[in-house]
Design a protein around this motif. Sequence first.
Motif, PDB file in Angstrom:
ATOM      1  N   TYR A 159       0.784  -1.238  -0.031  1.00 40.00           N
ATOM      2  CA  TYR A 159       0.121  -0.126   0.022  1.00 40.00           C
ATOM      3  C   TYR A 159       0.805   1.193   0.140  1.00 40.00           C
ATOM      4  O   TYR A 159       0.220   2.178  -0.516  1.00 40.00           O
ATOM      5  CB  TYR A 159      -0.933   0.033   1.101  1.00 40.00           C
ATOM      6  CG  TYR A 159      -2.077  -1.246   1.051  1.00 40.00           C
ATOM      7  CD1 TYR A 159      -3.029  -1.008   0.284  1.00 40.00           C
ATOM      8  CD2 TYR A 159      -1.825  -2.278   2.047  1.00 40.00           C
ATOM      9  CE1 TYR A 159      -3.976  -2.105   0.081  1.00 40.00           C
ATOM     10  CE2 TYR A 159      -2.893  -3.296   1.987  1.00 40.00           C
ATOM     11  CZ  TYR A 159      -3.787  -3.256   0.719  1.00 40.00           C
ATOM     12  OH  TYR A 159      -4.645  -4.231   0.641  1.00 40.00           O
ATOM     13  N   GLY A 160       2.208   1.325   0.540  1.00 38.62           N
ATOM     14  CA  GLY A 160       2.959   2.289   0.340  1.00 38.62           C
ATOM     15  C   GLY A 160       2.477   3.595   1.111  1.00 38.62           C
ATOM     16  O   GLY A 160       1.903   3.468   2.257  1.00 38.62           O
ATOM     17  N   PRO A 230      -5.342  -7.411   3.898  1.00 38.63           N
ATOM     18  CA  PRO A 230      -5.933  -6.492   4.562  1.00 38.63           C
ATOM     19  C   PRO A 230      -5.436  -5.077   4.324  1.00 38.63           C
ATOM     20  O   PRO A 230      -4.180  -5.002   4.175  1.00 38.63           O
ATOM     21  CB  PRO A 230      -5.252  -6.890   6.261  1.00 38.63           C
ATOM     22  CG  PRO A 230      -5.161  -8.256   6.107  1.00 38.63           C
ATOM     23  CD  PRO A 230      -4.870  -8.579   4.739  1.00 38.63           C
ATOM     24  N   SER A 231      -6.278  -4.029   4.369  1.00 41.88           N
ATOM     25  CA  SER A 231      -5.980  -2.669   3.956  1.00 41.88           C
ATOM     26  C   SER A 231      -5.968  -1.800   4.770  1.00 41.88           C
ATOM     27  O   SER A 231      -4.844  -1.570   5.577  1.00 41.88           O
ATOM     28  CB  SER A 231      -6.865  -2.267   3.045  1.00 41.88           C
ATOM     29  OG  SER A 231      -8.394  -2.220   3.123  1.00 41.88           O
ATOM     30  N   CYS A 232      -6.965  -0.967   5.301  1.00 45.35           N
ATOM     31  CA  CYS A 232      -6.692   0.014   6.338  1.00 45.35           C
ATOM     32  C   CYS A 232      -8.097  -0.089   7.314  1.00 45.35           C
ATOM     33  O   CYS A 232      -9.022  -0.743   7.000  1.00 45.35           O
ATOM     34  CB  CYS A 232      -6.986   1.491   5.744  1.00 45.35           C
ATOM     35  SG  CYS A 232      -5.693   1.734   4.443  1.00 45.35           S
ATOM     36  N   TYR A 233      -8.076   0.735   8.504  1.00 47.70           N
ATOM     37  CA  TYR A 233      -9.408   0.380   9.155  1.00 47.70           C
ATOM     38  C   TYR A 233      -9.628   1.780   9.977  1.00 47.70           C
ATOM     39  O   TYR A 233      -9.001   2.785   9.341  1.00 47.70           O
ATOM     40  CB  TYR A 233      -8.691  -0.495  10.518  1.00 47.70           C
ATOM     41  CG  TYR A 233      -7.490   0.024  11.206  1.00 47.70           C
ATOM     42  CD1 TYR A 233      -7.521   0.783  12.391  1.00 47.70           C
ATOM     43  CD2 TYR A 233      -6.294  -0.279  10.573  1.00 47.70           C
ATOM     44  CE1 TYR A 233      -6.293   1.173  12.921  1.00 47.70           C
ATOM     45  CE2 TYR A 233      -5.037   0.219  11.387  1.00 47.70           C
ATOM     46  CZ  TYR A 233      -5.060   0.963  12.449  1.00 47.70           C
ATOM     47  OH  TYR A 233      -3.913   1.452  12.950  1.00 47.70           O
ATOM     48  N   TYR A 234     -10.565   1.811  10.685  1.00 47.42           N
ATOM     49  CA  TYR A 234     -11.280   3.145  11.127  1.00 47.42           C
ATOM     50  C   TYR A 234     -10.999   3.002  12.650  1.00 47.42           C
ATOM     51  O   TYR A 234     -11.317   1.930  13.335  1.00 47.42           O
ATOM     52  CB  TYR A 234     -12.887   3.179  10.862  1.00 47.42           C
ATOM     53  CG  TYR A 234     -13.198   4.666  10.688  1.00 47.42           C
ATOM     54  CD1 TYR A 234     -12.165   5.711  10.871  1.00 47.42           C
ATOM     55  CD2 TYR A 234     -14.366   4.557  10.234  1.00 47.42           C
ATOM     56  CE1 TYR A 234     -12.942   7.064  10.435  1.00 47.42           C
ATOM     57  CE2 TYR A 234     -15.054   6.026   9.994  1.00 47.42           C
ATOM     58  CZ  TYR A 234     -14.113   7.046  10.131  1.00 47.42           C
ATOM     59  OH  TYR A 234     -14.632   8.316   9.779  1.00 47.42           O
ATOM     60  N   GLU A 235     -10.523   3.939  13.435  1.00 44.30           N
ATOM     61  CA  GLU A 235     -10.436   4.128  14.639  1.00 44.30           C
ATOM     62  C   GLU A 235     -11.112   5.190  15.427  1.00 44.30           C
ATOM     63  O   GLU A 235     -11.991   6.063  14.761  1.00 44.30           O
ATOM     64  CB  GLU A 235      -8.882   4.496  14.842  1.00 44.30           C
ATOM     65  CG  GLU A 235      -8.478   4.360  16.427  1.00 44.30           C
ATOM     66  CD  GLU A 235      -6.850   4.784  16.667  1.00 44.30           C
ATOM     67  OE1 GLU A 235      -6.680   5.435  17.817  1.00 44.30           O
ATOM     68  OE2 GLU A 235      -5.949   4.534  15.910  1.00 44.30           O
ATOM     69  N   PHE A 236     -11.354   4.862  16.533  1.00 49.08           N
ATOM     70  CA  PHE A 236     -12.338   5.696  17.422  1.00 49.08           C
ATOM     71  C   PHE A 236     -11.526   5.945  18.695  1.00 49.08           C
ATOM     72  O   PHE A 236     -11.010   5.219  19.534  1.00 49.08           O
ATOM     73  CB  PHE A 236     -13.486   4.980  17.637  1.00 49.08           C
ATOM     74  CG  PHE A 236     -14.109   4.347  16.526  1.00 49.08           C
ATOM     75  CD1 PHE A 236     -14.681   4.851  15.504  1.00 49.08           C
ATOM     76  CD2 PHE A 236     -13.810   2.771  16.468  1.00 49.08           C
ATOM     77  CE1 PHE A 236     -15.215   4.300  14.470  1.00 49.08           C
ATOM     78  CE2 PHE A 236     -14.250   1.961  15.277  1.00 49.08           C
ATOM     79  CZ  PHE A 236     -14.778   2.690  14.336  1.00 49.08           C
TER      80      PHE A 236
END
Length: 270
Positions: A159-160, A230-236
Amino acid sequence: MNTTKLLSKLWEQYAEITPSAKKIHDLLERKGEEIKNDHIAIRTFNDSRVNISVLERLFLELGYEEKGEYVFESKKLFAKHYEHTTDINAPRIFISELELEKCSQKLQETVNTILDNCDQSTFSNPELVICGSVWESNSQEIYNQLLEESEYAAWMYIYGFRANHFTINVNALKDFDTLQDLNAFLEDSGWKLNASGGKIKGTPEQLLEQSSTLADLHMVDFKEGSLQIPSCYYEFALRYTMSNGELYQGFITSSADKIFESTDVKLQSI
């Protein structure tokens, strides 16, 4: 490029391979929430051509300043976080790098070869931070080799340079008083959370609680065939008030260590 355009580009690039983030964003907005961004995280290698000192330049030019340093010994990572000097609504920026000298000789050689094979002028691009994978990244053999030693290195190969995650500022939400409440809502809505180290990392005593989804799976076309990675995620993130009455602005290393694992391949099957 100004801060607004950069953040917008980072979001577009991130949302393209993380459709769950847009869906969660829209879901909360339909509930009447206004989404504010706590921080954005970016990954790199500590090679002098692409290290933190290189990626931070654009943010420094746009008015950010360094505020903290963090060491993740088990993952062989070093990181810094930045805050905007005048815009209190600008998200914090968190840039981490893999400490190559602490990795195996084979991994060091692989990363060095990857970077050597790039057009070297690419690394002088002031907007490198949004350039994605600037090297050829279509070898499943190289991906698997990196994955054996470092999930982080394998992710970087695919993904760089891009936002690894965006983070919802839970303090700014109206209908969720606790991170537990938000997590329950997300799970009831069908989202799977990163449970490594517990679904909530950190405590009120540490002045910061964090949780995150597991990374989306994105189809990558290797020369050996296609594979979901797996790419990216959302954090809280929920921040607490310090003794001086101000909100805590930094990060907790032990918590961030587990948040990093949101992109780990092994967590996808648990």
